[in-house]
Scaffold this motif. Structure first.
Motif, short mmCIF file in Angstrom:
data_model
loop_
_atom_site.label_atom_id
_atom_site.label_comp_id
_atom_site.label_asym_id
_atom_site.label_seq_id
_atom_site.Cartn_x
_atom_site.Cartn_y
_atom_site.Cartn_z
N LYS A 4 0.84 -1.19 0.00
CA LYS A 4 0.00 0.00 0.00
C LYS A 4 0.88 1.25 0.00
O LYS A 4 2.06 1.19 0.36
N ALA A 5 0.27 2.37 -0.39
CA ALA A 5 0.92 3.68 -0.25
C ALA A 5 0.52 4.23 1.12
O ALA A 5 -0.63 4.63 1.32
N GLU A 6 1.46 4.21 2.06
CA GLU A 6 1.13 4.59 3.43
C GLU A 6 1.26 6.09 3.68
O GLU A 6 0.61 6.62 4.59
N ALA A 7 2.09 6.77 2.94
CA ALA A 7 2.26 8.21 3.12
C ALA A 7 2.57 8.85 1.78
O ALA A 7 3.33 8.30 0.97
N LEU A 8 1.97 10.00 1.55
CA LEU A 8 2.16 10.76 0.32
C LEU A 8 2.59 12.18 0.67
O LEU A 8 1.90 12.86 1.44
N HIS A 9 3.72 12.63 0.11
CA HIS A 9 4.17 14.00 0.36
C HIS A 9 4.34 14.69 -0.98
O HIS A 9 5.23 14.37 -1.77
N GLY A 36 6.62 17.11 -7.36
CA GLY A 36 6.48 15.67 -7.43
C GLY A 36 5.89 15.15 -6.13
O GLY A 36 5.64 15.93 -5.19
N VAL A 37 5.68 13.85 -6.08
CA VAL A 37 5.08 13.23 -4.90
C VAL A 37 6.02 12.13 -4.39
O VAL A 37 6.36 11.20 -5.14
N ASP A 38 6.47 12.27 -3.16
CA ASP A 38 7.25 11.22 -2.51
C ASP A 38 6.30 10.26 -1.82
O ASP A 38 5.43 10.68 -1.04
N VAL A 39 6.46 8.97 -2.10
CA VAL A 39 5.54 7.95 -1.60
C VAL A 39 6.30 6.96 -0.72
O VAL A 39 7.35 6.44 -1.13
N ALA A 40 5.78 6.72 0.47
CA ALA A 40 6.31 5.69 1.35
C ALA A 40 5.38 4.49 1.28
O ALA A 40 4.18 4.61 1.51
N PHE A 41 5.95 3.32 0.94
CA PHE A 41 5.16 2.12 0.77
C PHE A 41 5.19 1.26 2.02
O PHE A 41 6.09 1.36 2.85
#
Length: 371
Positions: A126-131, A136-141
């Protein structure tokens, strides 16, 4: 310039967006929370707008081969007597047709097209955090990895986690008061189009979904939104089918312990415009979940994916592209959602069905216009 896009959710809308973008040269990563990338449900009915969208996506021939595409509709009374048959045009265009397909079959067609387009598919995360920093968008999975993307498109369905992150104030999905029963059964040789049985206590329809199978649906007024235990579902559906004639007695006789009954309460959601914030956009049921009364949910989701691919690769800024996406999508989604809900309300009131028929006809006419 959009070079990298993350698609969150591997359903109909998400896969279409991934295919549309990848075919236009965008590097696409698609993630889905299910490690097996499964699909739930039996079959779906599709209208002309869905078939036109499948044609534009390049999968209509396979849908014809593995599903069912025909034209016209037949209305029957509760006893099974034919009340009306709509005329069938000679060599109808996709937009003039209708049909059905098994959900797993449509999933297979789309998922193979996703891989053929070169999309990176990552399952069980899942994508747990979106910045979103504006560029652009930094995504933490959820597996501990991360990535940076030009745009994130979320297509997770009616209970979208991304929608809750992006628009925490958005209203929750609303229960309509109806529940939908679905089951597969053997296809009678003479069944060549969608049939609706009218005038009964419930709304009943049957639609071919392949050479050998039909999809049966029953819409029931369940204002208290009850829960049905699995062992009670087949007897309940059997009782709902009991008053009907025509092909229904044979369908009832074909049901048994191996029959897979699917039941769900009907809920809807229409997110106000815009469906995006910065470089993160919602599509499909994440933004506009509808009831099945117009049989157009899949078509609208496919249109979303096609239009998003067009606009994000048009050479303009991301904000301009997403604004144009909204200009093309909101009104079409709104009329499908709101008019589907309105038809359901008329059905539950058990009053004059002429207004429902009028709404259906006028809406389908509007939807035949280019998307």
């Amino acid at each position: 310039m959009v070079d990298r896009v993350l698609v969150v959710g591997g359903g109909v809308g998400g896969m279409t967006a991934a295919i549309s973008l990848a075919r236009r040269g965008v590097a696409v990563t698609l993630i889905d929370a299910d490690p097996q990338w499964r699909v739930y449900g039996a079959g779906i009915s599709v209208t002309g707008i869905s078939l036109r969208a499948f044609d534009d996506l390049g999968i209509l021939d396979e849908v014809r081969e593995r599903g069912f595409v025909g034209a016209g509709i037949r209305l029957r009374s509760v006893s099974g007597h034919v009340i009306m048959e709509s005329p069938v045009p000679e060599n109808p265009l996709p937009i003039q047709s209708g049909g059905g397909i098994l959900r797993p079959v449509l999933h297979d067609i789309l998922s193979r097209a996703v891989r053929a387009a070169g999309v990176e598919v990552r399952l069980g995360i899942k994508a747990e955090a979106l910045h979103d920093d504006g560029d652009g968008v930094d995504v933490a999975f959820s597996d501990g990895s991360s990535g940076r993307f030009d745009v994130v498109a979320a297509a997770e369905g009616i209970f979208s986690d991304t929608r809750r992150m992006l628009f925490p104030e958005a209203p929750a999905p609303r229960f309509t008061g109806q529940g939908c029963w679905r089951i597969l059964a053997p296809r009678p040789a003479h069944l060549d189009r969608t049939e609706l049985y009218v005038g009964g206590a419930v709304k009943l329809g049957i639609n071919p979904v392949s050479r050998d199978e039909i999809y049966v649906f029953v819409l029931e007024h369940v204002p208290d939104n009850p829960w049905f235990a699995p062992e009670d579902q087949l007897p309940r559906l059997d009782a709902l089918l009991a008053p009907f004639g025509g092909d229904i007695p044979a369908i009832r006789a074909s049901l048994g312990a191996a029959s897979q009954v699917n039941y769900r309460p009907l809920e809807w959601l229409l997110l106000p415009s815009p469906w995006y914030k910065g470089r993160i956009v919602l599509i499909g049921d994440s933004a506009h979940a509808t009831t099945p009364h117009m049989a157009s949910g899949a078509g609208i989701a496919v249109e979303d994916g096609l239009v998003l691919g067009e606009e994000l690769t048009s050479g303009t800024s991301v904000d301009e592209a997403l604004a144009r996406f909204m200009a093309r999508r909101f009104e079409r989604a709104r009329i499908v959602v709101e008019n589907s809900v309105r038809i359901g309300e008329i059905e539950m009131a058990a009053g004059d069905q002429v207004p429902a028929t009028t709404i259906m006809g006028e809406t389908m006419h509007q939807l035949q216009q280019p998307y």
